[in-house]
Design an enzyme around this catalytic site. Structure first.
Site, short mmCIF file in Angstrom:
data_model
loop_
_atom_site.label_atom_id
_atom_site.label_comp_id
_atom_site.label_asym_id
_atom_site.label_seq_id
_atom_site.Cartn_x
_atom_site.Cartn_y
_atom_site.Cartn_z
N TYR A 162 0.81 -1.21 0.00
CA TYR A 162 0.00 0.00 0.00
C TYR A 162 0.85 1.26 0.00
CZ TYR A 162 -4.05 -2.94 1.14
OH TYR A 162 -5.05 -3.87 1.11
N ALA B 257 -14.31 -3.33 -8.70
CA ALA B 257 -15.10 -4.45 -9.19
C ALA B 257 -15.67 -5.28 -8.04
CB ALA B 257 -14.27 -5.35 -10.09
N HIS C 298 -25.95 -3.72 -10.16
CA HIS C 298 -25.30 -4.89 -10.76
C HIS C 298 -25.75 -6.10 -9.93
CE1 HIS C 298 -22.48 -7.64 -12.49
NE2 HIS C 298 -21.78 -7.77 -11.37
#
Length: 316
Positions: A68, A121, A178
């Site tokens: 990160y 996603a 979705h």
């Protein structure tokens, strides 16, 4: 954001993340690809495997495993980490686990000084995208979910088989969540520029048996049809992520059905849902407001209601 480089990080190197990385490398979409995973050995293995592809591609992409702390110079960070649904669950049922993962992921990324574009996603993608926007504090144009991009592609594939037309000559969108409450905006589906509903009306002898509700249901269930056969889906969504990333880097101004934070568009605020949007180097330049029919508006409102109810379970 710096526009001289094309630096990407993918967080989560499971099947979706690795499929996305493979698409990115094969298409030469970025210059430097950083892979991050809670299982560092998995990320390292994927980076090694992908780096061995470079001799067979047209563009040299540097691929490596990282952390990160290295996200500060990334132009795009793709998040695929999350909890996949178990048998019998919907995407929405994974929210609790995915929300905990996202809190940690986004907080760590922002500590690096990241000021690029988040591309998400992880499911349930609409709610997770909204959550990433809230946690990151970035402008809404810099937080994009894959939304109904894949569902819209599935719609075109289904219609392509029915009409025997290249799916790239078909334009139309599945909108909203979705998930199970999404719907096809049939009033805006065209084939070679001609309204699909007009084609059905003019060619009843050929297409009189077509049931629009059945097609919509096939679009909704397409992911589960794959899931039931091979355990999960990853090629379609991996390529959708790569496609959106390429559109960002190329400043394409493509219209793609993505998960976008609404602030008055379609008469809706404080929600993230699947709508067509113009994608540029700055992220979402503009949300395209379709002139939906009364029935479509009602379906859109119902889909947003479903999302709102689940958002409340995690305090949004």
């Amino acid at each position: 954001m710096q526009h001289k480089t094309r630096n990407v990080a993918i967080i989560g190197t499971g099947l979706v993340g690795s499929s996305c990385a493979y698409s990115m490398v094969n298409q030469g979409i970025c210059d430097d690809l950083l892979l991050i995973d809670i299982n560092r050995e998995r990320a390292l293995g994927e980076a090694m495997d992908l780096s061995h592809c470079i001799d067979f591609t047209n563009v040299r992409t540097k691929v490596r495993a990282g952390s990160y702390e290295e996200c500060g110079d990334r132009d795009i960070i793709i998040i695929t980490a999350g909890a996949p649904p178990k048998p019998g669950q919907t995407r929405l049922d994974t929210l609790g686990v995915s929300a905990k993962i996202m809190q940690d992921v986004v907080s760590n990324v922002m500590k690096s000084g990241f000021n690029g574009i988040f591309l998400i996603a992880s499911n349930p993608v609409d709610i997770i995208t909204y959550m990433v926007w809230k946690i990151s504090g970035l402008p809404r144009n810099q937080v994009i979910g894959t939304g109904t991009s894949l569902d819209s592609s599935r719609l075109k594939a289904i219609l392509s088989d029915i009409l025997d037309v290249d799916p790239r000559s078909i334009h139309g969108y599945s909108l909203g969540e979705h998930g199970d409450s999404q719907f096809v905006a049939w009033s805006h589906v065209t084939v070679g520029g001609k309204p699909f509903l007009q084609i059905l009306e003019e060619h009843k002898d050929r297409f009189g048996e077509i049931n629009l509700d059945e097609i919509t249901d096939k679009v909704r269930k397409a992911g589960w049809e794959i899931y039931n056969r091979k355990g999960t889906t990853y090629y379609g969504i991996g390529n959708a992520l790569a496609f959106i990333a390429r559109s960002i880097f190329n400043d394409d101004h493509k219209v793609i059905a993505v998960s976008a934070v609404l602030d008055g568009e379609y008469g809706v605020k404080d929600i993230c849902t699947g709508v067509p949007a113009i994608i540029t180097r700055e992220g979402i330049k503009e949300i395209v407001e379709l002139n939906l029919t009364p029935v479509e508006k009602e379906k859109f409102q119902q889909s947003n209601k479903v999302l709102k109810e689940y958002m409340q379970t995690i305090g949004f």
